[in-house]
Scaffold this motif. Structure first.
Motif, PDB file in Angstrom:
ATOM      1  N   SER A  98       0.927  -1.211  -0.036  1.00 54.26           N
ATOM      2  CA  SER A  98      -0.075   0.110  -0.166  1.00 54.26           C
ATOM      3  C   SER A  98       0.798   1.274   0.006  1.00 54.26           C
ATOM      4  O   SER A  98       0.236   2.430  -0.470  1.00 54.26           O
ATOM      5  CB  SER A  98      -0.986   0.113   1.125  1.00 54.26           C
ATOM      6  OG  SER A  98      -0.372  -0.242   2.390  1.00 54.26           O
ATOM      7  N   THR A  99       2.216   1.166   0.431  1.00 46.56           N
ATOM      8  CA  THR A  99       3.095   2.373   0.302  1.00 46.56           C
ATOM      9  C   THR A  99       3.915   2.150  -0.455  1.00 46.56           C
ATOM     10  O   THR A  99       4.247   3.178  -1.469  1.00 46.56           O
ATOM     11  CB  THR A  99       3.466   2.736   1.893  1.00 46.56           C
ATOM     12  OG1 THR A  99       2.416   2.842   2.767  1.00 46.56           O
ATOM     13  CG2 THR A  99       4.439   3.813   1.849  1.00 46.56           C
ATOM     14  N   GLY A 100       4.899   1.095  -0.398  1.00 47.05           N
ATOM     15  CA  GLY A 100       5.805   1.133  -1.167  1.00 47.05           C
ATOM     16  C   GLY A 100       5.643   0.656  -2.807  1.00 47.05           C
ATOM     17  O   GLY A 100       6.320   1.602  -3.717  1.00 47.05           O
ATOM     18  N   LEU A 101       4.502   0.111  -3.229  1.00 45.81           N
ATOM     19  CA  LEU A 101       4.195   0.054  -4.428  1.00 45.81           C
ATOM     20  C   LEU A 101       3.905   1.365  -5.271  1.00 45.81           C
ATOM     21  O   LEU A 101       4.443   1.654  -6.277  1.00 45.81           O
ATOM     22  CB  LEU A 101       3.114  -0.911  -4.651  1.00 45.81           C
ATOM     23  CG  LEU A 101       2.932  -1.576  -6.062  1.00 45.81           C
ATOM     24  CD1 LEU A 101       4.206  -2.170  -6.712  1.00 45.81           C
ATOM     25  CD2 LEU A 101       1.581  -2.406  -6.058  1.00 45.81           C
ATOM     26  N   PRO A 102       2.846   2.370  -4.497  1.00 40.56           N
ATOM     27  CA  PRO A 102       2.678   3.626  -5.262  1.00 40.56           C
ATOM     28  C   PRO A 102       4.107   4.497  -5.409  1.00 40.56           C
ATOM     29  O   PRO A 102       3.940   5.165  -6.350  1.00 40.56           O
ATOM     30  CB  PRO A 102       1.564   4.117  -4.278  1.00 40.56           C
ATOM     31  CG  PRO A 102       1.010   3.004  -3.497  1.00 40.56           C
ATOM     32  CD  PRO A 102       2.376   1.889  -3.639  1.00 40.56           C
ATOM     33  N   LEU A 103       4.768   4.419  -4.348  1.00 42.45           N
ATOM     34  CA  LEU A 103       6.141   5.273  -4.446  1.00 42.45           C
ATOM     35  C   LEU A 103       6.889   4.833  -5.597  1.00 42.45           C
ATOM     36  O   LEU A 103       7.340   5.569  -6.267  1.00 42.45           O
ATOM     37  CB  LEU A 103       6.611   5.209  -3.275  1.00 42.45           C
ATOM     38  CG  LEU A 103       5.984   5.975  -1.970  1.00 42.45           C
ATOM     39  CD1 LEU A 103       6.638   5.995  -0.822  1.00 42.45           C
ATOM     40  CD2 LEU A 103       5.585   7.303  -2.299  1.00 42.45           C
ATOM     41  N   LEU A 104       7.051   3.335  -5.779  1.00 40.71           N
ATOM     42  CA  LEU A 104       7.918   2.903  -7.158  1.00 40.71           C
ATOM     43  C   LEU A 104       7.076   3.184  -8.222  1.00 40.71           C
ATOM     44  O   LEU A 104       7.775   3.646  -9.340  1.00 40.71           O
ATOM     45  CB  LEU A 104       7.816   1.238  -6.697  1.00 40.71           C
ATOM     46  CG  LEU A 104       8.617   0.719  -7.836  1.00 40.71           C
ATOM     47  CD1 LEU A 104      10.130   1.023  -8.014  1.00 40.71           C
ATOM     48  CD2 LEU A 104       8.420  -1.003  -7.662  1.00 40.71           C
ATOM     49  N   HIS A 105       5.794   3.146  -8.453  1.00 39.32           N
ATOM     50  CA  HIS A 105       4.911   3.608  -9.670  1.00 39.32           C
ATOM     51  C   HIS A 105       5.171   5.141  -9.709  1.00 39.32           C
ATOM     52  O   HIS A 105       5.528   5.402 -10.991  1.00 39.32           O
ATOM     53  CB  HIS A 105       3.629   3.298  -9.142  1.00 39.32           C
ATOM     54  CG  HIS A 105       2.542   3.707 -10.174  1.00 39.32           C
ATOM     55  ND1 HIS A 105       2.233   3.166 -11.326  1.00 39.32           N
ATOM     56  CD2 HIS A 105       1.661   5.002 -10.037  1.00 39.32           C
ATOM     57  CE1 HIS A 105       1.257   4.162 -11.751  1.00 39.32           C
ATOM     58  NE2 HIS A 105       1.120   5.008 -11.146  1.00 39.32           N
ATOM     59  N   ALA A 106       5.321   5.928  -8.731  1.00 42.38           N
ATOM     60  CA  ALA A 106       5.421   7.409  -8.920  1.00 42.38           C
ATOM     61  C   ALA A 106       6.772   7.564  -9.264  1.00 42.38           C
ATOM     62  O   ALA A 106       7.223   8.324 -10.287  1.00 42.38           O
ATOM     63  CB  ALA A 106       5.331   8.088  -7.674  1.00 42.38           C
ATOM     64  N   ALA A 107       7.861   6.840  -9.006  1.00 37.75           N
ATOM     65  CA  ALA A 107       9.447   7.040  -9.423  1.00 37.75           C
ATOM     66  C   ALA A 107       9.266   6.600 -11.002  1.00 37.75           C
ATOM     67  O   ALA A 107       9.896   7.485 -11.659  1.00 37.75           O
ATOM     68  CB  ALA A 107      10.371   6.165  -8.332  1.00 37.75           C
ATOM     69  N   ILE A 108       8.935   5.389 -11.149  1.00 39.71           N
ATOM     70  CA  ILE A 108       9.160   5.146 -12.701  1.00 39.71           C
ATOM     71  C   ILE A 108       8.178   5.927 -13.478  1.00 39.71           C
ATOM     72  O   ILE A 108       8.667   6.095 -14.536  1.00 39.71           O
ATOM     73  CB  ILE A 108       8.637   3.515 -12.665  1.00 39.71           C
ATOM     74  CG1 ILE A 108       9.847   2.646 -11.889  1.00 39.71           C
ATOM     75  CG2 ILE A 108       8.763   3.278 -14.101  1.00 39.71           C
ATOM     76  CD1 ILE A 108       9.373   1.245 -11.758  1.00 39.71           C
ATOM     77  N   GLY A 109       7.156   6.239 -13.023  1.00 47.33           N
ATOM     78  CA  GLY A 109       6.244   7.167 -13.756  1.00 47.33           C
ATOM     79  C   GLY A 109       6.799   8.586 -14.037  1.00 47.33           C
ATOM     80  O   GLY A 109       6.484   8.872 -15.107  1.00 47.33           O
ATOM     81  N   ALA A 110       7.402   9.039 -12.996  1.00 49.47           N
ATOM     82  CA  ALA A 110       7.965  10.471 -13.436  1.00 49.47           C
ATOM     83  C   ALA A 110       9.243  10.276 -14.144  1.00 49.47           C
ATOM     84  O   ALA A 110       9.183  11.178 -15.412  1.00 49.47           O
ATOM     85  CB  ALA A 110       8.763  10.893 -12.072  1.00 49.47           C
TER      86      ALA A 110
END
Length: 175
Positions: A109-121
């Motif tokens: 719930s926390t790590g996956l969205p932050l990984l998603h945000a980093a790759i997405g950026a």
């Protein structure tokens, strides 16, 4: 034609931002969505992001088929739509993924969205760079000679982000 691509993409991006703001203002953003378990805004985001990666992949096919002008217009529109979705939905939704301790980064719930945000950026930055280069917005000295490699990496990044987005949708709404 280059102005038309930027204007079309910009107009569509503004329309998406307006829709997001209207849904929030009307209190409809968090009502049940059309896919089932998620909110209307998360369902809209997931649907548009899936269309986005399909659209970008279609754009790759246009380029491989020698339809470079159509490819440029297509990619410009989709990258600008992505920018609107990131600004209007994804950045605000990161409020749901604030880590309180370092161990939180290992959670879905926390790590996956932050990984998603980093790759997405990174994917968005690559996409915007390429769109600006294709439409001669960037000064010539900033153009990359390895634009084909950047295009391939950016498309792969968009697909990875889409798959992570599906996982996040599932984790936040189903699991």
């Amino acid at each position: 034609m280059k102005k038309a691509a930027l204007l079309t993409g910009g107009a569509l991006a503004l329309a998406i931002v307006a829709l997001i703001l209207a849904l929030r203002a009307a209190g409809k953003a968090d009502v049940s969505g059309f896919l089932g378990p998620g909110s209307l805004l998360s369902d809209l985001n997931l649907t548009l992001e899936l269309l986005l990666v399909l659209g970008l992949t279609f754009g790759m096919r246009l380029a491989r088929g020698g339809r470079i002008e159509a490819h440029r217009v297509n990619q410009t529109v989709w990258v600008l739509v992505n920018a609107a979705l990131v600004l209007g939905i994804m950045i605000p939704s990161l409020q749901n993924a604030k880590p309180k301790r370092l161990a939180d980064l290992a959670t879905v719930s926390t790590g996956l969205p932050l990984l998603h945000a980093a790759i997405g950026a990174l994917a968005l930055a690559g996409g915007v760079w390429l769109v600006f280069q294709m439409n001669d917005v960037l000064p010539q000295r900033w153009h990359t000679a390895r634009w084909k490699t950047l295009m391939r990496l950016t498309l792969a990044g968009y697909w990875l982000v889409a798959l992570l987005g599906i996982a996040i949708y599932y984790a936040w709404n189903v699991g």
